[in-house]
Write an enzyme that holds these catalytic residues in place. Sequence first.
Site, PDB file in Angstrom:
ATOM      1  CG  ASN A   1     -12.332  -0.613   3.621  1.00 14.83           C
ATOM      2  OD1 ASN A   1     -12.669  -1.173   4.667  1.00 14.83           O
ATOM      3  ND2 ASN A   1     -11.220   0.083   3.515  1.00 14.83           N
TER       4      ASN A   1
ATOM      5  CG  HIS B   1      -8.562  -3.027  -2.522  1.00 18.42           C
ATOM      6  ND1 HIS B   1      -9.471  -2.296  -3.260  1.00 18.42           N
ATOM      7  CD2 HIS B   1      -8.399  -2.352  -1.366  1.00 18.42           C
ATOM      8  CE1 HIS B   1      -9.834  -1.229  -2.573  1.00 18.42           C
ATOM      9  NE2 HIS B   1      -9.207  -1.242  -1.412  1.00 18.42           N
TER      10      HIS B   1
ATOM     11  CB  VAL C   1      -8.997   1.932  -5.101  1.00 19.25           C
ATOM     12  CG1 VAL C   1      -8.630   1.386  -6.476  1.00 19.25           C
ATOM     13  CG2 VAL C   1      -8.027   3.044  -4.696  1.00 19.25           C
TER      14      VAL C   1
ATOM     15  CG  ASP D   1      -2.058   0.986   1.091  1.00 21.56           C
ATOM     16  OD1 ASP D   1      -3.218   0.553   0.961  1.00 21.56           O
ATOM     17  OD2 ASP D   1      -1.786   2.205   1.117  1.00 21.56           O
TER      18      ASP D   1
ATOM     19  CD  GLN E   1     -14.645  -0.499  -3.164  1.00 27.89           C
ATOM     20  OE1 GLN E   1     -15.846  -0.729  -2.962  1.00 27.89           O
ATOM     21  NE2 GLN E   1     -13.935  -1.134  -4.081  1.00 27.89           N
TER      22      GLN E   1
END
Length: 111
Positions: free
Chosen positions: A86, A99, A95, A30, A93
């Site tokens: 998320n 993920h 993006v 990240d 969330q």
Amino acid sequence: MSDCLFCKISTGDIPADIVYQDDDCVAFRDISPKAPVHLLVIPRQHIVNLYDLKADDSALMARILLTIPKIARQHGLDDGFRAVTNTDKGGGQEVFHLHFHILGGGTPHPL
Ligand code: 5GP
Ligand code: ZN
């Protein structure tokens, strides 16, 4: 999806610190880590989030879930880790390509 950040990371069009990849998924660090180890695991396939999953994605998701603890162990997380996804705006969330955050190596935040 041509305008998706994580699709572009998956194809190598945008650089990332990739720590693992196979035919199903890519894992990378990240960019703004929230724990000593903070990785993101994404399917190569563009899936928006858990709401977007189809029954046909079951085998793919099972393989990715089986891969997540292996990646965690490869990063020294032998005493546990947190896996978080998320989902949509109400879940924070940012993006919109599915993920899993792998978080570990520090004191876990209380939920
Ligand atoms: P979300 O809030 O959608 O669950 O998490 C998105 C995560 O992606 C955030 O933790 C954020 O730091 C990370 N992120 C956003 N843009 C980039 C990027 O360009 N590269 C990497 N490696 N991580 C990113
Ligand atoms: Zn995507």
